[in-house]
Design an enzyme around this catalytic site. Structure first.
Site, mmCIF file in Angstrom:
data_model
loop_
_atom_site.group_PDB
_atom_site.id
_atom_site.type_symbol
_atom_site.label_atom_id
_atom_site.label_comp_id
_atom_site.label_asym_id
_atom_site.label_seq_id
_atom_site.Cartn_x
_atom_site.Cartn_y
_atom_site.Cartn_z
ATOM 1 N N LYS A 116 0.848 -1.310 -0.029
ATOM 2 C CA LYS A 116 0.149 0.036 -0.016
ATOM 3 C C LYS A 116 0.671 1.135 0.004
ATOM 4 C CE LYS A 116 -4.069 -2.061 1.926
ATOM 5 N NZ LYS A 116 -3.786 -3.371 1.616
ATOM 6 N N GLU A 200 -2.957 6.253 8.005
ATOM 7 C CA GLU A 200 -3.811 7.179 7.517
ATOM 8 C C GLU A 200 -4.570 7.795 8.459
ATOM 9 O OE1 GLU A 200 -6.249 4.870 4.793
ATOM 10 O OE2 GLU A 200 -4.691 4.638 3.368
ATOM 11 N N HIS A 235 -14.443 -2.778 9.725
ATOM 12 C CA HIS A 235 -13.992 -2.902 8.361
ATOM 13 C C HIS A 235 -14.157 -3.975 7.273
ATOM 14 C CE1 HIS A 235 -11.535 0.259 10.518
ATOM 15 N NE2 HIS A 235 -11.166 -0.458 11.111
ATOM 16 N N ARG A 297 -7.697 -8.310 -8.132
ATOM 17 C CA ARG A 297 -8.157 -9.454 -8.287
ATOM 18 C C ARG A 297 -9.866 -9.118 -8.453
ATOM 19 N NH1 ARG A 297 -11.130 -9.472 -3.321
ATOM 20 N NH2 ARG A 297 -9.793 -8.628 -1.504
#
Length: 612
Positions: A116, A200, A235, A297
Site C-alpha cells: 500500500k 492514514e 472494516h 483480483r
C-alpha cells in the site's frame, strides 16, 4: 480460448467460477482440503484434486500443491478467485513459469499495487489523489506513534500487505496506539506474512466508494462504474450497492477517470478494483475523494456490477486471460437500474457476532433474489475458513426497489441450527438512514443495539407455530363470538415459554417440533418436556472459549490482579481475532491458556475470583 481451468479456491467463489466456465464449455478442476471433501464446489467441478489438511496454510495457501494439481489434471489455466493466493505475486509468477495461464493481472502489477505504501506513491505520480498519512520504511513502534501523533487522531493503522478488512485498527487517542499497533501487526503477520504497516488520517464521515476496472493485453482499460461499500462492521463490508447513492455525473466521471489512470499506471490486465475513501460530510465531491488501495483480483461484491451492466465479469476474466480484447468498449457500457448485495455469514449477532459452526440442517434462501453460495442443506460449516455462506443480490429499477427486494429475500431466509446474520441484515436494510441513502462506514458502530434483530418471534408467529404443533385437537377456553384459544407451555430454543394459541388446521396432525422463520431469524419451537437434568453452567468468573480457536496472546499471569474490562487473552478463529476480558475486578486463580494452543468451545481458559 482456455479449454480447461483449475480453480485455486473453495466455497462460493469456486462455484461462481464453475458456473460461468461451464456455460463457456470450459472443463473445470476443483481443489479441496480434508474439510471440503464433500463440498459443493468439489461436486460441481468436472474433476477434483485433494491438496491437504483442513487448515488453509496446509492446503489452499500452498502454491506448489495447486500447480501440481493443475499439471496432474492437464489444466491450461488457474483462476485464483479472491482471498488465499489471489494477490500473491510470487504464486502468479510460479503459475506462469510452470507454463500455465494465470487468470489475473501480471505479477509486476500485483507487486506494484499490493504494497500500500508503494502503491500510494505510484498513484501520486499518476495524478490520483491520496489520503494524507505515513508511508515510510521506519517501522519502529516509537517512530510510528510519533508519526500518528503528528497526523492527528483519529488515525487508521493498516497492514502494508493487507486487504479484506484484515490488519486494520482505528486509534482514537495517543495512549491507545501501542496496543492497537501490536494487535494489527500480529494479525497482519498471521494473515499476510508481513507485519509492516502504514498510517492514514481517519476520515470522520467516510464513504467507501470503489470503481471496477478491467484491462486487456492490447492496452485497453475501461471502468464499469462505481460501487458503494460504506455499510461496514469492523472494516468488513456488510451490504454493497451499485451505483453509489448521491453520486452525480460529474463526480462519477472524475473518480472513474482517476481509476482508469490508476490501472494504466501499472499496465493492468484483468479485473481490478480501485478503492476510494470519500469525506461525505458535504455530500460526494470529487475534491474530497481519495485513493485508498487497489485490489488486484475479482471482488466479493462483483455481482452488483454485473447486475447493473449486464456483463459477466468472470467471462471477461477468462476471455482476457485467453488473449482476447475486452468484450466491450467504454461507450458500450452503461448503468441500468440498481443492485444491492448482502453478505450472509454464519455468525451470531446475539453473541457479539461470534462465528457459528455445525451442520446446516435447514438452508433455504428462496428464489426471489440471486444467490451465490458454496453450500447447501446438509453441508458442514467448519471453523477453518471465512464464515460467509452466501451472497444475496437483488436488482431493481431504482434503489428503493432493490432495497425492498433484498430485505424481503433475507426476511424469508432459513438457516438452522447454524446461526446467521440474516436478521441483522434485515434491520440494517430497513434502518431509516440506510433507506434514505444517508450512510457512512460508522453507521453500524453508532447504531449498535438498534440494528440487533428481535430476540423472540412475534406473538402472532408464536401462536401460529403453537397451533401447528398441537394439530387439530379439541380446544378448551371457549369464548362467545370468538375462536377458542388456550395457553400451553412449549420450549423455544430449549427455554420454557407460555403461548396463547388457537387450534391447528382441520385434519392436521401434531408434531414434536418445527422452525419459526421471521425477519431473517430462525427459532425452534418444541413440545414441552421435563428436562432430564440440569444443564451445566459456568461458575462465576469462569472465562470459557466462545468457539473453537487458537490462543494467539495471553495478557495475564496466574495470581495477577485484574480489573473489569481488562484484556485477558486473544483467540483467533475464522481468520478473526476475538479478545476476552475480565468480567469484574479480581485475581486470576486459574490459567489454562498458552500461546499457540488450540482450544475447543466452552473450554475453561481463565478463572477469576472477585476481589475482596
Amino acid at each position: 480460448m482456455i479449454t480447461s481451468l483449475l480453480i485455486a479456491n473453495r466455497g462460493e467463489i469456486a462455484c461462481r467460477i464453475i458456473r460461468t466456465a461451464r456455460a463457456m464449455g470450459i472443463r473445470t478442476i476443483a481443489v479441496y482440503s480434508d474439510a471440503d471433501a464433500r463440498a459443493l464446489h468439489v461436486r460441481q467441478a468436472d474433476e477434483a484434486v485433494h491438496i491437504g489438511p483442513s487448515p488453509a496454510r496446509g492446503s489452499y495457501l500452498v502454491g506448489d500443491k495447486i500447480i501440481a494439481a493443475a499439471q496432474q489434471t492437464g489444466a491450461e489455466a488457474i483462476h485464483p478467485g479472491y482471498g488465499f493466493l489471489s494477490e500473491n505475486a510470487d504464486f502468479a509468477k510460479a503459475v506462469n513459469d510452470a507454463g500455465l495461464i494465470w487468470v489475473g493481472p501480471n505479477p509486476d502489477s500485483i507487486r506494484a499495487m499490493g504494497l500500500k505504501d508503494a502503491a500510494k506513491e505510484r498513484m501520486i505520480a499518476a495524478g490520483v489523489p491520496v489520503t494524507p498519512g505515513y508511508l515510510g520504511e521506519d517501522q519502529r513502534p516509537g517512530h510510528l506513534k510519533a508519526e500518528a501523533d503528528k497526523i492527528g487522531y483519529p488515525v487508521l493503522i493498516k497492514a502494508v500487505a493487507g486487504g479484506g478488512g484484515k490488519g486494520m485498527r482505528r486509534v482514537d487517542a495517543s495512549e491507545d496506539f501501542a496496543d492497537a499497533l501490536a494487535s494489527c501487526q500480529r494479525e497482519a503477520a498471521a494473515s499476510f506474512g508481513d507485519d509492516r504497516v502504514l498510517i492514514e488520517k481517519y476520515i470522520l464521515s467516510p464513504r467507501h466508494i470503489e470503481v471496477q476496472v478491467f484491462g486487456d493485453s492490447h492496452g485497453n482499460v475501461v471502468h464499469l462504474f462505481e460501487r458503494d461499500c460504506s455499510l461496514q462492521r469492523r472494516h468488513q463490508k456488510v451490504i454493497e450497492e451499485a451505483p453509489a447513492p448521491g453520486m452525480d455525473e460529474d463526480t462519477r466521471a472524475a473518480i472513474c477517470a482517476a481509476a482508469v489512470r490508476a490501472a494504466k499506471a501499472v499496465d493492468y490486465v484483468g479485473a481490478g478494483t480501485i478503492e476510494f475513501i470519500a469525506d461525505a460530510s458535504e455530500g460526494l465531491r470529487a475534491d474530497r475523494i481519495w485513493f485508498m488501495e487497489m485490489n488486484t483480483r475479482l471482488q466479493v461484491e462483483h455481482p452488483v456490477t454485473e447486475e447493473i451492466t449486464g456483463q459477466d465479469l468472470v467471462e471477461w476474466q477468462l476471455r482476457v486471460a485467453s488473449g482476447e480484447p475486452l468484450p466491450a468498449a467504454q461507450d458500450e457500457l452503461e448503468i441500468n437500474g440498481w443492485a444491492m448485495e448482502a453478505r450472509l455469514y454464519a455468525e451470531d449477532p446475539a453473541k457479539g457476532f461470534l462465528p457459528s459452526i455445525g451442520r446446516l440442517e435447514a438452508f433455504d434462501l428462496g428464489e426471489n433474489a440471486r444467490v451465490d453460495t458454496g453450500v447447501e442443506q446438509g453441508a458442514d460449516i467448519s471453523p477453518f475458513y471465512d464464515p460467509m455462506i452466501a451472497k444475496v443480490i437483488a436488482w431493481g429499477e431504482n434503489r428503493e426497489e432493490a432495497r425492498e427486494l433484498l430485505a424481503d429475500a433475507l426476511s424469508d431466509a432459513i438457516v438452522w441450527p447454524v446461526r446467521s446474520n440474516a436478521g441483522f441484515l434485515v434491520e440494517a436494510l430497513e434502518h431509516e438512514a440506510f433507506a434514505e441513502g444517508d450512510v457512512d462506514t460508522g453507521l453500524i458502530a453508532r447504531e449498535g443495539d438498534a440494528l440487533m434483530p428481535p430476540a423472540l418471534p412475534s406473538d402472532e408467529a408464536l401462536a401460529d407455530a403453537a397451533a401447528a404443533l398441537i394439530g387439530e385437537v379439541p380446544m378448551a377456553g371457549f369464548r362467545l363470538n370468538a375462536q377458542p384459544r388456550r395457553t400451553d407451555t412449549f420450549l423455544l430454543d430449549g427455554a420454557t415459554v407460555a403461548i396463547e394459541h388457537g387450534a391447528g388446521e382441520a385434519g392436521s396432525e401434531p408434531v414434536d417440533s418445527l422452525l419459526i422463520a421471521e425477519g431473517g431469524q430462525v427459532w425452534q419451537l418444541s413440545r414441552w418436556r421435563a428436562a432430564g437434568g440440569a444443564a451445566g453452567a459456568s461458575a462465576d468468573g469462569a472465562i470459557l472459549a466462545p468457539m473453537p480457536g487458537r490462543v494467539i496472546a495471553v495478557d495475564v499471569a496466574a495470581d495477577a490482579a485484574v480489573t473489569k474490562g481488562q484484556k485477558l487473552l486473544t483467540l483467533e478463529a475464522m481468520k478473526m481475532e476475538h479478545g476476552l476480558t475480565a468480567p469484574f475486578d479480581g485475581i486470576v486463580v486459574e490459567l489454562n491458556a498458552t500461546v499457540g494452543s488450540q482450544v475447543q468451545v466452552d473450554a475453561l481458559l481463565v478463572r477469576i475470583e472477585k476481589a475482596e
